[in-house]
Enzyme design. Structure first.
Site, PDB file in Angstrom:
ATOM      1  CG  ASP A   1      -7.205   3.398  -0.839  1.00  0.00           C
ATOM      2  OD1 ASP A   1      -7.755   2.435  -0.826  1.00  0.00           O
ATOM      3  OD2 ASP A   1      -7.165   4.387   0.186  1.00  0.00           O
TER       4      ASP A   1
ATOM      5  CE  LYS B   1      -4.398   1.139   0.237  1.00  0.00           C
ATOM      6  NZ  LYS B   1      -5.706   0.233  -0.275  1.00  0.00           N
TER       7      LYS B   1
HETATM    8  P1  NDP Z   1     -12.624   7.779  -2.987  1.00  0.00           P
HETATM    9  O1  NDP Z   1     -11.896   8.849  -2.684  1.00  0.00           O
HETATM   10  O2  NDP Z   1     -13.363   7.541  -4.104  1.00  0.00           O
HETATM   11  O3  NDP Z   1     -14.298   8.115  -1.789  1.00  0.00           O
HETATM   12  C1  NDP Z   1     -14.186   8.048  -0.562  1.00  0.00           C
HETATM   13  C2  NDP Z   1     -15.369   8.694   0.061  1.00  0.00           C
HETATM   14  O4  NDP Z   1     -15.294   8.508   1.437  1.00  0.00           O
HETATM   15  C3  NDP Z   1     -15.628  10.137  -0.121  1.00  0.00           C
HETATM   16  O5  NDP Z   1     -17.079  10.539  -0.363  1.00  0.00           O
HETATM   17  C4  NDP Z   1     -14.836  10.976   0.993  1.00  0.00           C
HETATM   18  O6  NDP Z   1     -15.531  12.107   1.068  1.00  0.00           O
HETATM   19  C5  NDP Z   1     -15.355   9.944   1.958  1.00  0.00           C
HETATM   20  N1  NDP Z   1     -14.616  10.125   2.943  1.00  0.00           N
HETATM   21  C6  NDP Z   1     -13.044   9.954   3.111  1.00  0.00           C
HETATM   22  N2  NDP Z   1     -12.392   9.995   4.280  1.00  0.00           N
HETATM   23  C7  NDP Z   1     -13.484  10.502   4.975  1.00  0.00           C
HETATM   24  C8  NDP Z   1     -13.587  11.107   6.597  1.00  0.00           C
HETATM   25  N3  NDP Z   1     -12.374  10.904   7.040  1.00  0.00           N
HETATM   26  N4  NDP Z   1     -14.691  11.413   6.929  1.00  0.00           N
HETATM   27  C9  NDP Z   1     -15.816  11.461   6.434  1.00  0.00           C
HETATM   28  N5  NDP Z   1     -15.740  10.997   5.006  1.00  0.00           N
HETATM   29  C10 NDP Z   1     -14.751  10.647   4.397  1.00  0.00           C
HETATM   30  O7  NDP Z   1     -12.369   6.356  -2.073  1.00  0.00           O
HETATM   31  P2  NDP Z   1     -12.804   4.837  -2.371  1.00  0.00           P
HETATM   32  O8  NDP Z   1     -14.205   4.890  -2.723  1.00  0.00           O
HETATM   33  O9  NDP Z   1     -12.024   4.241  -3.346  1.00  0.00           O
HETATM   34  O10 NDP Z   1     -12.244   3.997  -1.076  1.00  0.00           O
HETATM   35  C11 NDP Z   1     -13.242   4.145   0.174  1.00  0.00           C
HETATM   36  C12 NDP Z   1     -12.762   3.146   1.077  1.00  0.00           C
HETATM   37  O11 NDP Z   1     -12.769   1.795   0.328  1.00  0.00           O
HETATM   38  C13 NDP Z   1     -11.422   3.165   1.598  1.00  0.00           C
HETATM   39  O12 NDP Z   1     -11.144   2.675   3.028  1.00  0.00           O
HETATM   40  C14 NDP Z   1     -10.448   2.365   0.636  1.00  0.00           C
HETATM   41  O13 NDP Z   1      -9.263   1.830   1.438  1.00  0.00           O
HETATM   42  C15 NDP Z   1     -11.415   1.248   0.645  1.00  0.00           C
HETATM   43  N6  NDP Z   1     -11.204   0.445  -0.719  1.00  0.00           N
HETATM   44  C16 NDP Z   1     -11.213   1.079  -1.888  1.00  0.00           C
HETATM   45  C17 NDP Z   1     -11.112   0.336  -3.133  1.00  0.00           C
HETATM   46  C18 NDP Z   1     -11.272   0.723  -4.314  1.00  0.00           C
HETATM   47  O14 NDP Z   1     -11.244  -0.338  -5.218  1.00  0.00           O
HETATM   48  N7  NDP Z   1     -11.338   1.949  -4.680  1.00  0.00           N
HETATM   49  C19 NDP Z   1     -10.693  -1.172  -2.868  1.00  0.00           C
HETATM   50  C20 NDP Z   1     -10.807  -1.639  -1.462  1.00  0.00           C
HETATM   51  C21 NDP Z   1     -10.964  -0.862  -0.328  1.00  0.00           C
HETATM   52  P3  NDP Z   1     -15.325  13.460  -0.001  1.00  0.00           P
HETATM   53  O15 NDP Z   1     -15.910  13.045  -1.321  1.00  0.00           O
HETATM   54  O16 NDP Z   1     -15.789  14.813   0.817  1.00  0.00           O
HETATM   55  O17 NDP Z   1     -13.990  13.297   0.103  1.00  0.00           O
END
Ligand code: NDP
Length: 451
Positions: free
Chosen positions: A170, A130
């Site tokens: 991510d 990672k």
């Molecule tokens: P994105 O950046 O596309 O989306 C993240 C979302 O979560 C956004 O809406 C963001 O808000 C919100 N968010 C992030 N941090 C916070 C916080 N501290 N408090 C409140 N809201 C928060 O990321 P992903 O969808 O890719 O990833 C989301 C999760 O899934 C993570 O834990 C990642 O590690 C996990 N994951 C992702 C994979 C992938 O294929 N993308 C694969 C496996 C796991 P805002 O829009 O306002 O920034």
């Protein structure tokens, strides 16, 4: 509980904490795995002799580097970049890159550790890694993002490669960032190889990569419910997040007849009591992905309510799918979900539920799929993107959809195999995923001897 490397679980954790002071997320992730694996290996001498658990919890290598870039006003900015290569026993290191101001070594070590078991569960040849940077993409122009990505890759390219380490997206790293990162890698090395996944379809990307994590999380939910004689049809579901994982989890849930009533972002959450249908989700996707806006705007345009700076877990529901970030469901939130009748939780984000919250779910016999199983669909399709790049072909959407469905079903079944206890029909999916993920990596490490 005593094992032949002469430590019990408490002593093992004390040693880990001493060697990795202050890294609370890393401690949390290792504890969750170790608490299950200690029981499993109790009578399996070879794993003790070879100190397998201790070795898996010590990353193979960590690279930390300065990332300098120039903003649009000509100011020099400095961030910190990382790549944690946790374990490559069963394949090249593989795992995403996160750009978020909260990024630190503890978070990336927990993610790389988790990724090792998750990738093993997919049964594809991928090790765990990672990376990321404490860079905040919010409010930056496209040119600033491009310059940051180019500077980040100018160091990272030395440490990665199609057979060495294959990063992906991510939080904060989506299609745009992967494009800039891949472009810079190609420029520096003069090589067009499958060194990153989540690429655009024009330059070696795989169909359904962007959908795969969210879809897979819902497939896991579907399989858990089916085994209990339930289905998603007609169930009310809370989703958190409004990014890549959350959007496609919502899409699949709606397609399977579920009613999604919440989504969230860093501004708070929206509650739509009529349900977010396909049209509203398309609007939300355009708002979040194309216009990079906030959910408060969604509430202004629909009948939804927006709750500023809050999380959605107090809304009554049947199902919950947290898809934002780690530890976003506290123990109190878990207890509220249980009280309100939630029957199943599938973790889209990595480690979104606090440890005590998981214990409460298990105690209340709520079906609970941990992230290393539930969100493995994304990295599984990334693994298949690597295969397609190696042989320079692109498989059809139908083929990849079918493969994703099968991989998620296999992961579910392996969790059942290792998470069952005689005389108890409740499946401990956390234990099942930890043990099933451990075995393959551990056996490969045993085969290599002391390396
Ligand atoms: P994105 O950046 O596309 O989306 C993240 C979302 O979560 C956004 O809406 C963001 O808000 C919100 N968010 C992030 N941090 C916070 C916080 N501290 N408090 C409140 N809201 C928060 O990321 P992903 O969808 O890719 O990833 C989301 C999760 O899934 C993570 O834990 C990642 O590690 C996990 N994951 C992702 C994979 C992938 O294929 N993308 C694969 C496996 C796991 P805002 O829009 O306002 O920034």
């Amino acid at each position: 509980m005593a094992v032949s490397d002469h430590v019990n679980l408490d002593q093992f954790m004390a040693g880990l904490k001493r060697r990795n002071p202050g890294e609370t997320e890393f401690h949390q992730a290792v504890y969750e795995v170790a608490s299950n694996v200690f029981d499993y290996i109790e009578d399996k001498e070879i794993y003790h002799e070879m100190q397998i658990l201790r070795r898996i919890a010590e990353p193979d290598r960590i690279v930390i580097f300065r990332v300098c870039w120039e903003d649009d006003n000509g100011n020099i900015r400095v961030n910190r970049g990382y790549r944690v290569q946790n374990n490559n026993a069963i394949g090249p290191y593989k795992g995403g890159i996160r750009f978020h101001p909260s990024v630190n070594l503890s978070i990336l070590k927990f993610l790389a550790f988790e990724q090792t078991f998750k990738n093993s569960l997919t049964d594809l040849p991928m090790g765990g890694g990672k990376g990321g940077a404490d860079f905040n993409p919010k409010g930056k122009s496209d040119n600033e993002i491009m310059r940051f990505c180019q500077s980040f890759m100018t160091e990272l390219y030395r440490h990665i490669g199609a057979d060495i380490d294959v990063p992906a997206g991510d939080i904060g790293v989506g299609a745009r960032e992967i494009g800039y990162l891949f472009g810079q890698y190609k420029r520096l090395t003069n090589r067009f190889t499958g060194v990153l996944t989540g690429k655009g379809m024009e330059f070696g990307g795989s169909p359904i990569r962007k959908e795969a994590t969210g879809y897979g999380t819902v497939y896991m939910m579907d399989d858990m419910l089916t085994r209990r004689g339930h289905s998603i049809e007609g169930k009310t579901c809370l989703i958190s997040g409004a990014g890549n994982v959350a959007i496609y989890a919502a899409e699949k849930l709606i397609e399977l007849g579920g009613k999604v009533v919440t989504m969230s972002d860093s501004s708070g959450y929206i509650y739509d009591k009529h349900g977010i249908d396909a049209d509203k989700l398309a609007y939300l996707t355009d708002l979040k992905v194309n216009r990079r806006g906030q959910l408060s705007e969604y509430a202004e345009k629909t009948h939804a309510k927006h709750f500023s700076s809050q999380r959605p877990w107090n809304v009554p529901c049947d199902l919950a799918i947290p898809c934002a970030t780690q530890n976003e469901v506290s123990r109190a939130d878990a207890q509220t979900l249980i009280r309100n009748g939630c029957i199943a939780v599938s973790e889209g984000a990595n480690m979104p539920v606090e440890q005590d919250g998981i214990k409460d779910f298990v105690k209340a016999r709520v079906l609970f799929a941990p992230s290393k199983a539930a969100n493995a669909g994304g990295v599984a399709i990334s693994g298949l993107e690597m295969s397609q790049n190696s042989v320079r072909v692109t498989w059809s959407i139908d083929e990849l959809q079918a493969r994703l469905r099968n991989i998620m079903r296999d992961i579910h079944d392996r969790c059942v195999e290792f998470g069952s206890e005689p005389g108890n029909d409740y499946i401990d999916y956390v234990k099942g995923a930890n043990v099933a993920g451990f075995i393959k990596v551990a056996n490969a490490m045993v085969a290599y001897g002391v390396v």
